[in-house]
Design an enzyme around this catalytic site. Structure first.
Site, mmCIF file in Angstrom:
data_model
loop_
_atom_site.group_PDB
_atom_site.id
_atom_site.type_symbol
_atom_site.label_atom_id
_atom_site.label_comp_id
_atom_site.label_asym_id
_atom_site.label_seq_id
_atom_site.Cartn_x
_atom_site.Cartn_y
_atom_site.Cartn_z
ATOM 1 N N LYS A 64 -3.668 2.961 -2.069
ATOM 2 C CA LYS A 64 -4.723 3.926 -2.295
ATOM 3 C C LYS A 64 -4.399 5.253 -1.635
ATOM 4 C CE LYS A 64 -6.960 0.947 1.060
ATOM 5 N NZ LYS A 64 -6.449 -0.377 1.072
ATOM 6 N N ASP A 72 0.821 -1.223 0.000
ATOM 7 C CA ASP A 72 0.000 0.000 0.000
ATOM 8 C C ASP A 72 0.845 1.259 0.000
ATOM 9 O OD1 ASP A 72 -2.352 -1.349 0.142
ATOM 10 O OD2 ASP A 72 -2.707 -0.968 2.264
ATOM 11 N N GLY A 94 4.307 9.860 11.580
ATOM 12 C CA GLY A 94 4.874 9.362 12.831
ATOM 13 C C GLY A 94 5.876 8.237 12.625
ATOM 14 N N MET A 110 -7.286 8.704 10.084
ATOM 15 C CA MET A 110 -7.927 9.317 8.926
ATOM 16 C C MET A 110 -8.801 10.503 9.338
ATOM 17 S SD MET A 110 -8.893 5.778 6.932
ATOM 18 C CE MET A 110 -9.102 4.817 8.410
HETATM 19 N N1 SAH Z 1 -3.706 -0.212 9.400
HETATM 20 C C1 SAH Z 1 -3.129 1.068 9.750
HETATM 21 C C2 SAH Z 1 -4.124 2.205 9.597
HETATM 22 C C3 SAH Z 1 -4.585 2.448 8.189
HETATM 23 S S1 SAH Z 1 -5.686 3.798 8.071
HETATM 24 C C4 SAH Z 1 -2.573 1.021 11.161
HETATM 25 O O1 SAH Z 1 -2.822 0.054 11.894
HETATM 26 O O2 SAH Z 1 -1.869 1.945 11.538
HETATM 27 C C5 SAH Z 1 -4.620 5.122 7.585
HETATM 28 C C6 SAH Z 1 -4.475 6.142 8.698
HETATM 29 O O3 SAH Z 1 -3.585 5.669 9.691
HETATM 30 C C7 SAH Z 1 -3.900 7.452 8.253
HETATM 31 O O4 SAH Z 1 -4.895 8.286 7.695
HETATM 32 C C8 SAH Z 1 -3.387 8.017 9.574
HETATM 33 O O5 SAH Z 1 -4.440 8.546 10.345
HETATM 34 C C9 SAH Z 1 -2.897 6.760 10.260
HETATM 35 N N2 SAH Z 1 -1.459 6.558 10.065
HETATM 36 C C10 SAH Z 1 -0.873 5.492 9.505
HETATM 37 N N3 SAH Z 1 0.473 5.624 9.518
HETATM 38 C C11 SAH Z 1 0.740 6.814 10.118
HETATM 39 C C12 SAH Z 1 1.920 7.524 10.437
HETATM 40 N N4 SAH Z 1 3.136 7.049 10.154
HETATM 41 N N5 SAH Z 1 1.800 8.720 11.042
HETATM 42 C C13 SAH Z 1 0.594 9.231 11.348
HETATM 43 N N6 SAH Z 1 -0.558 8.602 11.068
HETATM 44 C C14 SAH Z 1 -0.496 7.413 10.475
#
Ligand code: SAH
Length: 247
Positions: A57, A35, A199, A170
């Site tokens: 996506k 992804d 992050g 999100m």
């Molecule tokens: N499966 C993933 C989440 C996917 S949804 C998990 O467990 O982390 C995607 C959302 O995750 C982004 O819109 C953001 O809100 C968050 N996200 C994922 N990686 C991130 C990062 N490195 N820093 C900040 N937010 C992050």
């Protein structure tokens, strides 16, 4: 013989947050479907010999529709391949991992799931914000700010609750709505909020404010996705516990 699909969480960015199991499987994969949220440093670990497929996506701009990803996973495994499906964070937290596995069950393709460090855990740790703390929060909720129908219609009355930390994935696009709704349902205007952008990566930025002002901070600083919101009294600890990039 049918191969196997490994649904693997890649963590939030820092490649060292991959589990040993994720790493072992990744370096022996025949095919890797990944992804947008999987960082370049992690993609670089994929061997030359493996077929790399980007299916990621950006919001509302799916480069491959979810249904086609599900079918592709099954097809590659049926060709006898060892298929790694690599997702940002943890595959079972806002990752649609469940949907992809349902298709595999239907097609009788064997699979395994490898958990990853979810953004909430990764961002909180690297920002210096404990999600629970005996003085401030006895529970933590993970929410999505982006529902399937495009609204941000969350159970607001349950979210305005003392000693609870809210982590919103999100949440950037709907931030104005989210803040307004929480205030309407009685959240104190002074409630501390942190936003963590990218992050655990070398580009991480952390901003803290209040629920009343977070929107203008996000606009002024031009915060971009991926970003995570952390709302709750625990955010006040960030000042003291911040460590990443500091020492
Ligand atoms: N499966 C993933 C989440 C996917 S949804 C998990 O467990 O982390 C995607 C959302 O995750 C982004 O819109 C953001 O809100 C968050 N996200 C994922 N990686 C991130 C990062 N490195 N820093 C900040 N937010 C992050």
């Amino acid at each position: 013989m049918t191969g196997k699909v490994y649904l693997i969480g890649a963590g939030p960015g820092d490649p060292e947050l991959l589990t040993l199991k994720a790493h072992r499987l990744l370096i022996s994969a025949d095919v890797v479907l990944y992804d947008r949220l999987v960082g370049k440093d992690i993609i670089d670990l994929i061997p030359e010999s493996a077929e790399k497929m980007y299916v990621g996506k950006a919001k509302s701009l799916h480069s491959l529709p979810q249904g086609e990803i599900n079918v592709l996973l099954a097809k590659k495994a049926q060709e006898g391949k060892m298929v790694v499906r690599l997702k940002g964070g943890d595959p079972f937290i806002f990752g649609r991992g469940g949907e992809e596995l349902e298709e595999l069950v239907e097609e009788q393709v064997p699979f395994e799931v490898v958990p990853g460090v979810t953004a909430a855990a990764g961002c909180a740790a690297y920002a210096g914000i404990p999600l629970t703390h005996r003085d401030y929060a006895q529970s933590v909720r993970f929410l999505t700010g982006h529902l399937k129908d495009g609204t941000t219609d969350l159970p607001w009355d349950e979210l305005v609750h003392p000693a609870q930390t809210l982590v919103i994935y999100m949440g950037l696009t709907g931030l104005a709505d989210i803040a307004q709704s929480l205030l309407k349902f009685g959240m104190s205007a002074a409630m501390p909020v942190a936003v963590v952008e990218k992050g655990t990566t070398s580009e991480q930025r952390v901003f803290t404010s209040t629920i009343a002002d977070i929107c203008s901070v996000v606009n002024e600083q031009e915060v971009k996705s991926p970003a995570l919101l952390i709302i709750g009294e625990v955010v006040t600890l960030q000042d003291k516990l911040e460590w990443y990039g500091k020492y």
